[in-house]
Design an enzyme around this catalytic site. Structure first.
Site, PDB file in Angstrom:
ATOM      1  N   THR A  62       1.523  -6.519  -2.390  1.00  0.00           N
ATOM      2  CA  THR A  62       2.099  -5.166  -1.852  1.00  0.00           C
ATOM      3  C   THR A  62       3.189  -5.422  -0.790  1.00  0.00           C
ATOM      4  O   THR A  62       3.781  -4.595  -0.156  1.00  0.00           O
ATOM      5  CB  THR A  62       0.924  -4.446  -1.318  1.00  0.00           C
ATOM      6  N   LYS A  63       3.282  -6.734  -0.168  1.00  0.00           N
ATOM      7  CA  LYS A  63       4.094  -7.228   0.674  1.00  0.00           C
ATOM      8  C   LYS A  63       5.540  -6.927   0.195  1.00  0.00           C
ATOM      9  O   LYS A  63       5.953  -6.824  -0.937  1.00  0.00           O
ATOM     10  CB  LYS A  63       4.073  -8.413   1.231  1.00  0.00           C
TER      11      LYS A  63
END
Length: 392
Positions: free
Chosen positions: A185-186
């Site tokens: 999700t970064k």
């Protein structure tokens, strides 16, 4: 319509054929650990951030833990950090045997309150560990001023902030060591766990590299000498089966590195898109009761998350769920009040700003692949939910 907080399927689609070719090449090479893609990614990340050294590791938590160990921080030492972030930051401090000392956050940026750090420094303090929360850099100049006054190291938790800038300096490149996560999700992500440590110190880079690979080989020998635990005897064996430190198995896989290299090439474009979406949200939500995220003029956030505040959070979240818009609560419990930190003795009321934020903050969708019409729809739904009158 249903819209997730982040869409990893769209992210993969945006990779295009370049990623497919890169991943296929790794599989066909038969070299999956510590190959040419890891080495190339380390060079490319160092160039991108403007630092001398980058060391790829298995995840962001390992990056933080190894960075602290590289500084020789351990039992009896204290590390000043924030109570309002993901648990991994404090977990790394605890993992090396040190004590986290929490300083409440600023009510505007949600980052470590740089004006209150000095009052928590003691004779046992070894480092300051700020988090660039949600992609907004902490006030590094003032933190460095305190660190310099007391001879402290600065370790940046930039796991949410790749691509952010502080007065022209890249987030993660301003401390003695900087740590990144490549969790899916970064902003810069791989298809699993991954991390990176960066530094301008050759000595610290060698120690980090040794600790990430079982404390073995030439790096292990030099790292042990640098930490004062073994003599720098060049006659000792330096192959991978001779170990000089008890380290970790914390290597970034070639497949992840290959994918990250593809995605790094478009990171600036992705960051620009995130900033454009954030700017639209901010303009569209002005005039509502919501507290909008801060964006000081001297900072260029990476906008990992777009986080709002409301005293009616649960009602707003319920309305957005009805519309099909996913949201996230960051973070529901301040770190010092987590069960794992009970031995530290914190109690409700000790960190009033962090505690208030935990009760009020929530994130709405923000990722580069959002379409303009989706951004407009989200903003409209949030605005209507925020302005909706209480029933009865």
């Amino acid at each position: 319509m249903k819209l997730p907080l982040i869409d990893l399927v769209r992210r993969h689609a945006a990779d295009g054929p370049d990623a497919e070719r890169a991943l296929r090449a790794v599989m066909e090479s038969g070299r999956y650990i510590l190959g040419e893609n890891v080495a190339a990614l380390e060079r490319e990340m160092a160039d991108y951030l403007g630092v001398s050294h980058a060391v790829a590791v298995a995840n962001g938590t390992d990056a933080l833990t190894i960075a602290l160990r590289a500084l020789g921080i351990g039992g009896g030492d204290e590390v000043i950090t924030t109570p309002y972030t993901f648990f991994a930051t404090t977990e790394a401090i605890l993992a090396v045997g040190a004590k986290p000392v929490f300083v409440d956050v600023r009510p505007d940026t949600y980052n470590l309150d740089e004006n209150r750090v000095e009052e928590r420094v003691t004779s046992r303090t070894r480092a300051i560990l700020p988090v660039h929360l949600f992609g907004l850099p902490a006030e590094m100049d003032l933190l460095h001023r305190v660190a310099g006054r007391y001879g402290l190291a600065v370790v940046e938790d930039a796991c949410q902030a790749i691509g952010a800038d502080y007065e022209g300096n890249r987030a993660g490149a301003m401390g003695d060591l900087g740590c990144f996560s490549f969790f899916p999700t970064k902003n810069l992500s791989c298809a699993g766990d991954g991390g990176m440590i960066v530094t301008n110190s050759e000595r610290l880079a060698r120690i980090c590299r040794a600790l990430a690979t079982h404390g073995s080989g030439e790096n292990g020998r030099l790292a042990a000498a640098g930490l004062g635990s073994a003599p720098p005897d060049g006659a000792l064996p330096t192959d991978k089966y001779h170990h000089y430190l008890a380290g970790y198995n914390s290597r970034l896989d070639e497949l992840h590195a290959a994918l990250l290299r593809v995605r790094l090439r478009r990171l600036d474009a992705d960051t620009a898109r995130r900033r454009a979406i954030a700017a639209y949200y901010t303009e569209a939500l002005r005039g509502t009761p919501l507290v909008l995220p801060a964006s000081p003029a001297h900072l260029s956030p990476a906008w990992h998350l777009y986080v709002l505040q409301s005293g009616r959070r649960e009602r707003i979240l319920a309305r957005l769920t009805e519309e099909g818009i996913a949201t996230g609560v960051y973070y529901p419990v301040p770190v010092p009040l987590q069960p794992a930190c009970a031995a530290l003795g914190a109690k409700p009321g000790d960190f009033p700003v962090a505690e208030a934020l935990s009760e009020r903050c929530f994130a709405i969708p923000l990722f580069p692949e959002l379409t303009d019409s989706e951004v407009e729809w989200v903003a409209d739904c949030v605005r209507r939910a925020a302005l909706e009158e209480e029933p009865g």
